[in-house]
Structure formats: C-alpha cells, structure tokens
Write a protein that holds these residues in place. Structure first.
Motif, mmCIF file in Angstrom:
data_model
loop_
_atom_site.group_PDB
_atom_site.id
_atom_site.type_symbol
_atom_site.label_atom_id
_atom_site.label_comp_id
_atom_site.label_asym_id
_atom_site.label_seq_id
_atom_site.Cartn_x
_atom_site.Cartn_y
_atom_site.Cartn_z
ATOM 1 N N THR A 158 -132.683 -18.584 15.000
ATOM 2 C CA THR A 158 -131.678 -19.370 15.711
ATOM 3 C C THR A 158 -131.688 -20.825 15.264
ATOM 4 O OG1 THR A 158 -131.785 -17.936 17.676
ATOM 5 C CG2 THR A 158 -130.946 -20.177 17.986
ATOM 6 N N LEU A 159 -132.872 -21.420 15.186
ATOM 7 C CA LEU A 159 -132.969 -22.826 14.793
ATOM 8 C C LEU A 159 -132.478 -23.047 13.364
ATOM 9 C CD1 LEU A 159 -136.423 -23.778 16.369
ATOM 10 C CD2 LEU A 159 -134.146 -24.476 17.149
ATOM 11 N N ILE A 160 -132.851 -22.147 12.465
ATOM 12 C CA ILE A 160 -132.454 -22.311 11.060
ATOM 13 C C ILE A 160 -130.946 -22.131 10.893
ATOM 14 C CG2 ILE A 160 -132.641 -21.304 8.753
ATOM 15 C CD1 ILE A 160 -135.594 -20.709 9.415
ATOM 16 N N ILE A 161 -130.404 -21.072 11.492
ATOM 17 C CA ILE A 161 -128.962 -20.823 11.366
ATOM 18 C C ILE A 161 -128.157 -21.915 12.068
ATOM 19 C CG2 ILE A 161 -127.093 -19.242 12.025
ATOM 20 C CD1 ILE A 161 -129.006 -16.943 11.496
ATOM 21 N N ALA A 162 -128.635 -22.362 13.232
ATOM 22 C CA ALA A 162 -127.948 -23.447 13.939
ATOM 23 C C ALA A 162 -127.939 -24.720 13.100
ATOM 24 C CB ALA A 162 -128.617 -23.700 15.284
ATOM 25 N N PHE A 163 -129.052 -24.991 12.429
ATOM 26 C CA PHE A 163 -129.120 -26.167 11.553
ATOM 27 C C PHE A 163 -128.113 -26.050 10.411
ATOM 28 C CE2 PHE A 163 -130.832 -28.193 7.716
ATOM 29 C CZ PHE A 163 -130.924 -29.499 8.154
ATOM 30 N N ILE A 164 -127.990 -24.842 9.852
ATOM 31 C CA ILE A 164 -127.074 -24.636 8.724
ATOM 32 C C ILE A 164 -125.621 -24.842 9.141
ATOM 33 C CG2 ILE A 164 -126.153 -22.864 7.150
ATOM 34 C CD1 ILE A 164 -129.008 -21.700 7.046
ATOM 35 N N ILE A 165 -125.232 -24.234 10.271
ATOM 36 C CA ILE A 165 -123.818 -24.313 10.660
ATOM 37 C C ILE A 165 -123.442 -25.681 11.219
ATOM 38 C CG2 ILE A 165 -123.745 -21.827 11.101
ATOM 39 C CD1 ILE A 165 -123.734 -22.421 14.076
ATOM 40 N N SER A 166 -124.454 -26.484 11.597
ATOM 41 C CA SER A 166 -124.158 -27.832 12.111
ATOM 42 C C SER A 166 -124.503 -28.917 11.103
ATOM 43 C CB SER A 166 -124.928 -28.078 13.414
ATOM 44 O OG SER A 166 -126.337 -28.082 13.180
ATOM 45 N N PHE A 167 -124.826 -28.528 9.879
ATOM 46 C CA PHE A 167 -125.292 -29.474 8.858
ATOM 47 C C PHE A 167 -124.260 -30.565 8.592
ATOM 48 C CE2 PHE A 167 -126.158 -31.003 4.580
ATOM 49 C CZ PHE A 167 -127.532 -31.126 4.576
ATOM 50 N N LYS A 168 -122.984 -30.207 8.599
ATOM 51 C CA LYS A 168 -121.918 -31.173 8.275
ATOM 52 C C LYS A 168 -121.342 -31.829 9.540
ATOM 53 C CE LYS A 168 -119.108 -29.989 4.941
ATOM 54 N NZ LYS A 168 -118.083 -29.251 4.154
ATOM 55 N N LEU A 169 -122.027 -31.655 10.661
ATOM 56 C CA LEU A 169 -121.490 -32.156 11.924
ATOM 57 C C LEU A 169 -122.383 -33.230 12.541
ATOM 58 C CD1 LEU A 169 -120.453 -28.699 13.460
ATOM 59 C CD2 LEU A 169 -118.963 -30.365 12.343
ATOM 60 N N LEU A 206 -131.699 -21.960 3.700
ATOM 61 C CA LEU A 206 -131.933 -23.395 3.839
ATOM 62 C C LEU A 206 -131.747 -24.127 2.513
ATOM 63 C CD1 LEU A 206 -135.001 -23.754 6.234
ATOM 64 C CD2 LEU A 206 -132.683 -24.614 6.610
ATOM 65 N N VAL A 207 -132.262 -23.532 1.442
ATOM 66 C CA VAL A 207 -132.125 -24.145 0.119
ATOM 67 C C VAL A 207 -130.652 -24.254 -0.263
ATOM 68 C CG1 VAL A 207 -132.598 -23.855 -2.341
ATOM 69 C CG2 VAL A 207 -134.396 -23.378 -0.661
ATOM 70 N N LEU A 208 -129.895 -23.177 -0.050
ATOM 71 C CA LEU A 208 -128.466 -23.190 -0.368
ATOM 72 C C LEU A 208 -127.727 -24.229 0.473
ATOM 73 C CD1 LEU A 208 -127.706 -19.360 -0.651
ATOM 74 C CD2 LEU A 208 -127.784 -21.030 -2.510
ATOM 75 N N CYS A 209 -128.156 -24.371 1.722
ATOM 76 C CA CYS A 209 -127.524 -25.344 2.612
ATOM 77 C C CYS A 209 -127.727 -26.764 2.097
ATOM 78 C CB CYS A 209 -128.098 -25.190 4.026
ATOM 79 S SG CYS A 209 -127.468 -26.390 5.215
ATOM 80 N N PHE A 210 -128.963 -27.107 1.711
ATOM 81 C CA PHE A 210 -129.242 -28.454 1.219
ATOM 82 C C PHE A 210 -128.562 -28.710 -0.116
ATOM 83 C CE2 PHE A 210 -132.921 -28.348 4.179
ATOM 84 C CZ PHE A 210 -132.693 -29.562 4.806
ATOM 85 N N VAL A 211 -128.601 -27.711 -1.005
ATOM 86 C CA VAL A 211 -128.009 -27.886 -2.336
ATOM 87 C C VAL A 211 -126.500 -28.086 -2.242
ATOM 88 C CG1 VAL A 211 -127.514 -26.700 -4.516
ATOM 89 C CG2 VAL A 211 -129.822 -26.631 -3.550
ATOM 90 N N SER A 212 -125.863 -27.327 -1.352
ATOM 91 C CA SER A 212 -124.397 -27.403 -1.220
ATOM 92 C C SER A 212 -123.948 -28.402 -0.162
ATOM 93 C CB SER A 212 -123.849 -26.024 -0.866
ATOM 94 O OG SER A 212 -124.285 -25.623 0.426
ATOM 95 N N ARG A 213 -124.912 -29.082 0.472
ATOM 96 C CA ARG A 213 -124.618 -30.031 1.555
ATOM 97 C C ARG A 213 -123.859 -29.358 2.694
ATOM 98 N NH1 ARG A 213 -122.988 -35.790 -1.371
ATOM 99 N NH2 ARG A 213 -124.927 -35.997 -2.592
ATOM 100 N N GLY A 214 -124.304 -28.164 3.034
ATOM 101 C CA GLY A 214 -123.737 -27.441 4.174
ATOM 102 C C GLY A 214 -122.490 -26.651 3.879
#
Length: 253
Positions: free
Chosen positions: A26-37, A95-103
């Motif tokens: 939950t924490l990881i997925i929530a971080f990913i979907i809110s990365f650009k927010l 997480l890696v894909l999220c950081f590399v693509s900036r969310g």
C-alpha cells in the motif's frame, strides 16, 4: 450461503506476514500514484503533497483489501484457504521505474496468492485437491473485483446513475483517482508474470485468461478513454477477446 458465512467467520483472517505485505504494498503503490502530486504544477508544497499521499494510501489500501478479500472469500467457497504473498522484487522494480520516469510510469504489482487445501471442506467437489483450474478462478476474482469497485465509484461520482454519461471523470479528483487506480491495478495484476494473478489464470486456461483480461482491459479503455462505464460492455469485450483467442490459438492448435 450459510456454509460460506460460517467458513468466513472461522477462516477469514490475515496473518502477520500478510498484514506486513499489504501495508508495504500500500505504501509503495500510494507513493507511486501520488509521486507527481506534491504541489500544484511544478511547485513543491509539502502539505499539499502529504495530503495527496494520505489520500492515495486510503484508496490503495481499499483497492488491495477488496482484491484480496474477494479471493479469500471465493477460495473458502471452493474449500481452499487463500494467503497473499507480496511480490517484493516487483515492487522494487516499480519504485525504480517511478523515480526514473518521474512518476510517469506505473507498475502496480502488489503480489499473488497461494492456496491451502482444506480437506474436510472439499467433500463433493470434482478433483479432490489442489488444481490449476481452482487456482485460476480464485485468482481472476481479485482483478475483476477491482473493476466492479471502479464501477461503483463511478456510480457514486455521478449521483447513483447506473450507466453514467460518456464524460471522462477528472483524475484530479479523489474519486477519479480511485477509479483509475482500481482499473490499472486490475490490468497489472492480470499480467501473466509469476506470481501475479494473471499467471495463475493463464496456466489454468488460456480461454479463461482471454475472457477475464478482455473484460478488464476493454472496460479500462472504455472508462479512461471514452468515459463509458456500462458493465454490459465488459462482458462483450471479454467475449470478443475469448473468440479471437479461440480462433487464433485454440482452434488452430
């Protein structure tokens, strides 16, 4: 129904390992979907971002709990105890894909399930014991439950209308993000990658996989692109995918 209710009372539980995995996912997925927010536009605002992260945690936790709970309940109906296993390597890749693509890239893969045979509750069932078909059916229920949850959110967003108008709901709203999250979670968990649900469905039956994946992807396209929420078309899209798979793979073979 009384038998299922009794099974749920006695066996519907989450052990410590499952709880740890659910919270971590939950924490990881929530971080990913809110990365650009984390701020309006390009501006960083901690309070703004923290609020969106908290909202993301709520909708992600609900989506994952509905997903796993549906599998557990249907598993009990078939005489199996279902346990959730977190896909930690997949979450690390996410997480890696999220950081590399900036969310910009989501890879939502919380985990899969394992079954435990409940012998005394399997009396009368065909093929007494563990089998791929049961595993596939139970696995498919999880992603499909997320589709149903997305449809319920759409009804709420449009004031209880069973078939909302063809207007894409804004993903900037909380309920819009909840609809989008549930649809993307359903799609990713149906990928035929072990230990995700899709791999279990695929090995159980390619035609079952084609139908379930067609329902999910077809509905997601209708909702996210056209803003069309009719569940009737979910079945239609599933039948189309099933027919194409049968003609191309099964009939030819």
């Amino acid at each position: 129904m009384s038998d299922l209710i009794d099974k749920a009372k006695r066996y519907f539980t989450f052990n410590a390992e499952e709880i740890k995995g659910i919270l971590g996912s939950t924490l990881i997925i929530a971080f990913i979907i809110s990365f650009k927010l984390w701020g309006p536009g390009e501006e960083f605002n901690f309070a703004y971002g923290l609020k969106n992260f908290f909202n993301a945690i709520l909708i992600t936790l609900l989506a994952i709990l509905i997903h796993i709970s549906a599998q557990k309940i249907y598993g009990l109906h078939l005489g199996f105890k279902v346990e959730f296993r977190t896909f930690w390597p997949g979450l690390l890749i996410a997480l890696v894909l999220c950081f590399v693509s900036r969310g910009a890239i989501w890879f939502l893969v919380p985990g899969g399930i394992v079954l435990y045979h409940m012998a005394k509750h399997r009396l009368g069932f065909f093929r007494y014991g563990l089998n791929y078909w049961s595993l596939g059916m139970i696995s498919a229920i999880g992603p499909l439950s997320n589709v149903v949850l997305a449809a319920l959110f759409a009804m709420i967003a449009y004031g209880g209308v069973i078939i909302p108008p063809m207007t894409p709901i804004a993903t900037t709203t909380l309920i819009g993000r909840a609809i989008s999250l549930n649809l993307w979670l359903a799609i990713f968990t149906m990928l035929p990658i072990p230990p995700l649900d899709g791999s279990n469905v695929f090995f159980a039956s390619r035609l079952l996989y084609a139908f379930a994946f067609g329902c999910i992807v077809g509905y997601a396209l209708l909702v996210l692109v056209l803003g069309f929420y009719s569940l009737i078309f979910v079945i239609l899209m599933g039948i189309i995918f099933w027919f194409i798979t049968y003609q191309v793979m099964e009939k030819a073979g």
